[in-house]
Design a protein around this motif. Structure first.
Motif: not given
Ligand code: MSP
Length: 613
Positions: A183, A185, A221-222, A267
């Motif tokens: 995970r 950013d 976005e995260d 991502s």
């Protein structure tokens, strides 16, 4: 360890060759072996390394012993109904599938629709529909176009199908368990049409996407990330040791240069989007549309009545022999997808072929640019054979090609109506008039000592090689050359004149007709992957039943199918010439300066499709 890695990769690479043509690197491996990447050992550098294990005798052969050939089209976005560009990939895939079936392979031809993601959610909202309703509608329009175009797919997968969702989640979990998802950013410029974060250096002025000519938007976005960078080395090795993985060969450089410029993790989830498959164990995020859609190539393999998990799906035909795609989505298929598969310990597809674009005024024809050609209209006006033939013959597979109605009409009239249709018509007319529509002798006997037979055999071989190497335009060209050779023979022999002379000359003329009809029969078989309805019409006029046509194989391109005593049908045009409207014809007669393009009219024969017939 390094040596082991190299040998193992080499072993796996030799299996990435779908057509079993010689690879540039030795050695030879059994077709029946299948290799699987797994990540068990630590390399000397401490990083996990890929190695291959082999298992024998499952994937390559279908239940009945026939070799399996799995090919896929991209799964089409359902933001808007299909246009000619989307139809192009599918027409090409269908022709390849039909050719492989003629070779006796058990073909699994997969197509479908890609239904998640921001682009779809936005277009549903813009049309005042909820996303599910919108997807049902547009997905159905793809199916109906495939029907109109005589696309004989075996599997149609929708990424909103629950069986697909289950497989995506299982795959995600595997990759996660393998330590390749984390995970973080992310901040970058996003092209919604590509559904991809872009590197600033690839963008045009005002951060415009070069494909869609629309500005990319800044996003932060995260998200969950896939550790693509870990696969830099394995990907480099795969491509250098098996350059045939990416086709046509000139696209390989592009892929290698992306990889060489350094792979960055990407991502694979979206926090701000509901319309997608929830990330396992985190329903606040949905899986990135590409990480979802690519799995459609595997989930499509499942049967509705069977257990639907990854292993079952894989056992039904994975790895794919060929992914057919447009060049704009090469990176996803030749970089992201192999890395994802390696991470999950799965076999790689054997080949990715990136074709060019259909363009209008030099720009990619597309839904986003709104410069599309209406395929439903085109098929309705000219029939599926003309549309299929034109695009496959006219656009060299791999390169871009521009559409023009004038060119379309010229090509289709000259090749299908004249060279092929007319020759059949004239020959059957003469046979009716002089031989009561009955062949006087076997075609093998008729062709004794006739050089045309050798010419046809060579051209058939040429067509086969071209189909095999996906040179579809050249395959069409070789078949048309057979037609040209038949026409030349007809003109040189002038059987109408020989019949008038009577005696031996009339006998020779009757044999000439057998020879030309045998040529037509061979054309029908060889052209059937490209123009199936036209081929069926030719076959029917040669006195064969629909069942006989449906069971032809490539072996039927051998000289000698027609036998003495066989009765032919009445001659009727198998392909009607496209006639220009009177308005257009007037235009044509005027001097060619500043000419407007008028509309064309065609009387296309109403014949049942091969599937229906
Ligand atoms: N949904 C993705 C594919 C996911 S595959 C797991 C996608 N869909 S798309 O609808 O935008 O494009 C599908 C295919 O159509 C791509 O291969 C694309 O290259 C092709 N074409 C779209 N416009 C085209 C032309 N104008 N000409 C030729 N092919 C084109 O990308």
């Amino acid at each position: 360890m390094a040596a082991r890695l190299n040998t193992s990769l080499h072993n796996a690479l030799s299996l990435l060759n779908p057509f079993n043509t010689p690879l540039s690197t030795k050695p030879f491996y059994s077709r029946n072996s299948s290799f699987r990447f797994s990540k068990k050992f630590q390399s000397s550098s401490g990083k996990r390394a890929l190695y291959c294990t082999s298992s024998f005798g499952s994937q390559e052969n279908g239940v009945d012993g026939a070799e399996t050939f799995v090919l896929t089209t991209p799964l089409y976005y359902v933001n808007a109904p299909p246009h000619m560009g989307s139809a192009y990939t599918t027409i090409a895939a269908d022709s390849i599938a039909r050719f492989q079936r003629l070779l006796g392979k058990k073909v699994i031809f997969i197509t479908g629709t890609d239904e998640h993601g921001e682009k779809i959610a936005t277009s549903a909202a813009a049309n005042g529909r909820n996303p599910a309703e919108h997807c049902d509608l547009i997905s159905q329009s793809y199916r109906s176009l495939w029907k109109d175009l005589d696309i004989a797919y075996d599997k149609f997968i929708r990424t909103t199908d629950p069986k697909h969702e289950a497989i995506v989640k299982e795959f995600y979990t595997r990759v996660f368990a393998n330590g390749d998802i984390y995970r973080a950013d992310y901040e970058g410029l996003y092209c919604v049409n590509c559904e991809e974060y872009k590197d600033e250096k690839e963008l045009l002025e005002n951060n415009c996407c070069p494909i869609h000519q629309a500005p990319c938007v800044a996003r932060k976005e995260d998200n969950y990330f896939f550790a693509l960078s870990k696969y830099q080395k394995p990907l480099e090795e795969i491509l250098s040791q098996n350059p045939r993985f990416v086709q046509p060969s000139y696209r390989l450089n592009e892929v290698q240069s992306w990889i060489n410029s350094g792979l960055r993790d990407f991502s694979i989830s979206r926090a701000l989007l509901d319309w997608g498959i929830p990330v396992p164990d985190d329903d606040k995020q949905t899986i990135y549309v590409w990480f979802d859609a690519l799995l459609g190539y595997i989930s499509a393999l499942t049967e509705d009545n069977e257990q639907q998990n990854l292993e079952t799906a894989l056992s039904l035909g994975w790895p794919a022999s060929l992914h057919l795609i447009g060049k704009d989505i090469l990176r996803f298929h030749a970089v992201y997808w192999p890395a994802m598969l390696m991470s999950a310990g799965l076999n790689l597809p054997k080949m990715v072929f990136g074709h060019g674009f259909l363009t209008k005024d030099g720009m990619k024809m597309g839904k986003s640019l709104g410069n599309t050609l209406e395929p439903f209209e085109l098929v309705q006006k000219f029939g599926p054979d003309a549309v299929r033939y034109f695009f496959l013959r006219e656009v060299e597979f791999g390169n871009d090609g521009d559409y023009s109605e004038d060119r379309f009409i010229k090509i289709v009239n000259a090749h299908l109506a004249n060279t092929i249709g007319n020759l059949l018509n004239r020959t059957l007319g003469l046979l009716k008039k002089n031989c009561e529509s009955t062949l006087v002798v076997d075609s093998t006997i008729a062709a004794e000592g006739v050089p045309l037979k050798d010419t046809v055999e060579k051209l058939v071989e040429k067509a086969r090689t071209n189909y095999e190497t996906l040179s579809l335009s050249s395959a069409c060209e070789a078949i048309l050359e057979i037609g040209n050779a038949g026409n030349t023979y007809m003109d040189q022999r002038a059987p109408w004149f020989l019949f008038k002379q009577g005696g031996d000359s009339a006998e020779a003329a009757a044999k000439d007709l057998v020879i030309i009809l045998e040529v037509m029969r061979i054309i029908a078989v060889a052209l059937s992957p490209v123009a199936p309805c036209l081929s069926l019409r030719i076959y029917s006029q040669l006195g064969y039943s629909v069942d006989q046509f449906n069971s032809i194989s490539w072996n039927d391109t051998k000289w000698g199918g027609l036998k003495g005593g066989q009765v032919m049908e009445q001659a009727s045009p198998v392909f009607a010439r496209i006639e220009l409207n009177p308005e257009k014809e007037e235009e044509e007669k005027k001097p060619k300066v500043g000419k407007k393009t008028g509309k064309a009219k065609v009387k296309v024969e109403q014949t049942p499709t091969v599937a229906e017939a």
